[in-house]
Scaffold this motif. Sequence first.
Motif, PDB file in Angstrom:
ATOM      1  N   ASP A   1      25.843 -27.880  -9.233  1.00  0.00           N
ATOM      2  CA  ASP A   1      25.322 -26.527  -8.971  1.00  0.00           C
ATOM      3  C   ASP A   1      25.422 -26.191  -7.485  1.00  0.00           C
ATOM      4  O   ASP A   1      25.879 -25.115  -7.112  1.00  0.00           O
ATOM      5  N   ARG A   2      24.973 -27.116  -6.659  1.00  0.00           N
ATOM      6  CA  ARG A   2      24.954 -26.867  -5.217  1.00  0.00           C
ATOM      7  C   ARG A   2      26.370 -26.774  -4.655  1.00  0.00           C
ATOM      8  O   ARG A   2      26.659 -25.921  -3.817  1.00  0.00           O
ATOM      9  N   ALA A   3      27.280 -27.643  -5.116  1.00  0.00           N
ATOM     10  CA  ALA A   3      28.662 -27.627  -4.608  1.00  0.00           C
ATOM     11  C   ALA A   3      29.363 -26.317  -4.970  1.00  0.00           C
ATOM     12  O   ALA A   3      30.056 -25.734  -4.133  1.00  0.00           O
TER      13      ALA A   3
ATOM     14  N   TYR B   1      33.178 -14.758   6.724  1.00  0.00           N
ATOM     15  CA  TYR B   1      34.174 -14.213   7.649  1.00  0.00           C
ATOM     16  C   TYR B   1      34.467 -15.256   8.721  1.00  0.00           C
ATOM     17  O   TYR B   1      33.563 -15.702   9.415  1.00  0.00           O
ATOM     18  N   LYS B   2      35.730 -15.631   8.824  1.00  0.00           N
ATOM     19  CA  LYS B   2      36.156 -16.608   9.818  1.00  0.00           C
ATOM     20  C   LYS B   2      37.422 -16.104  10.481  1.00  0.00           C
ATOM     21  O   LYS B   2      38.178 -15.336   9.888  1.00  0.00           O
ATOM     22  N   PRO B   3      37.677 -16.558  11.718  1.00  0.00           N
ATOM     23  CA  PRO B   3      38.916 -16.125  12.371  1.00  0.00           C
ATOM     24  C   PRO B   3      40.138 -16.634  11.606  1.00  0.00           C
ATOM     25  O   PRO B   3      40.250 -17.826  11.321  1.00  0.00           O
TER      26      PRO B   3
ATOM     27  N   LYS C   1      36.372 -28.881  -0.787  1.00  0.00           N
ATOM     28  CA  LYS C   1      36.110 -30.196  -0.196  1.00  0.00           C
ATOM     29  C   LYS C   1      34.899 -30.191   0.736  1.00  0.00           C
ATOM     30  O   LYS C   1      34.042 -31.067   0.626  1.00  0.00           O
ATOM     31  N   PRO C   2      34.779 -29.213   1.654  1.00  0.00           N
ATOM     32  CA  PRO C   2      33.576 -29.207   2.502  1.00  0.00           C
ATOM     33  C   PRO C   2      32.298 -28.985   1.699  1.00  0.00           C
ATOM     34  O   PRO C   2      31.247 -29.547   2.019  1.00  0.00           O
ATOM     35  N   SER C   3      32.403 -28.188   0.637  1.00  0.00           N
ATOM     36  CA  SER C   3      31.224 -27.921  -0.202  1.00  0.00           C
ATOM     37  C   SER C   3      30.802 -29.169  -0.965  1.00  0.00           C
ATOM     38  O   SER C   3      29.610 -29.457  -1.082  1.00  0.00           O
ATOM     39  N   GLU C   4      31.789 -29.893  -1.485  1.00  0.00           N
ATOM     40  CA  GLU C   4      31.478 -31.145  -2.188  1.00  0.00           C
ATOM     41  C   GLU C   4      30.834 -32.139  -1.234  1.00  0.00           C
ATOM     42  O   GLU C   4      29.858 -32.806  -1.584  1.00  0.00           O
TER      43      GLU C   4
ATOM     44  N   LYS D   1      31.453 -20.977  -3.281  1.00  0.00           N
ATOM     45  CA  LYS D   1      31.504 -19.516  -3.408  1.00  0.00           C
ATOM     46  C   LYS D   1      31.103 -18.845  -2.096  1.00  0.00           C
ATOM     47  O   LYS D   1      31.706 -17.856  -1.686  1.00  0.00           O
ATOM     48  N   LEU D   2      30.103 -19.404  -1.431  1.00  0.00           N
ATOM     49  CA  LEU D   2      29.688 -18.865  -0.133  1.00  0.00           C
ATOM     50  C   LEU D   2      30.782 -19.056   0.914  1.00  0.00           C
ATOM     51  O   LEU D   2      31.037 -18.165   1.727  1.00  0.00           O
ATOM     52  N   GLU D   3      31.419 -20.222   0.884  1.00  0.00           N
ATOM     53  CA  GLU D   3      32.475 -20.527   1.855  1.00  0.00           C
ATOM     54  C   GLU D   3      33.646 -19.559   1.727  1.00  0.00           C
ATOM     55  O   GLU D   3      34.211 -19.111   2.722  1.00  0.00           O
TER      56      GLU D   3
END
Length: 184
Positions: A15-17, A28-30, A155-158, A22-24
């Motif tokens: 659930d958290r990953a 907004y990123k350069p 990968k960063p979310s996991e 989805k948030l990632e």
Amino acid sequence: MEFKHLNEALQTYGDRATQLAKLELGTYKPRPVRKTTWNGMNPQSTKVTFRKRRAVASGKLQKSIKYKVNSKTDTPFVEFIFEDYGKFVEEGRKKGKGVPPAALRKWITKDRKLRYFNRKTNRFESMTEGKLKGMMFTINRSIKAFGIEPRPFMKPSERKSMQENFQAITDAFEKDILDNLTDE
């Protein structure tokens, strides 16, 4: 061996990953934006600027992120499922490789609904087959020359979800082992 507590802990992890992924995608990123002058298929000069943009175009990838806890094997694990093109968003695309024309056509017409802008008249014009093919050629040429930047979201979310839930997962595993030993 039954892993009741571990399955619950893996559900929390999944659930958290998915929530973080989805948030990632929506942050907004350069991102690099290139202005290139071309000499045939070869870039002559390129000016790269960075603009804050999201990795989401249509929201289809974001909505498709799901997970499944597979507990039918000896050791349960979490499997993440999303649209097929998500792997190209996650890993990018090397330069020298183009995009299949059918996939590019679908992306332009259905997913993005891109419009043709005529620089001579400074107006948007209706899309014809010739303009669509020209747009496909231009986009594919740029992808072949520069590739597509990776925009890792899974990968960063996991990793972050595992850091948050590691202790709960190990405690649940210990609890399941103790429960199975006392049942026998």
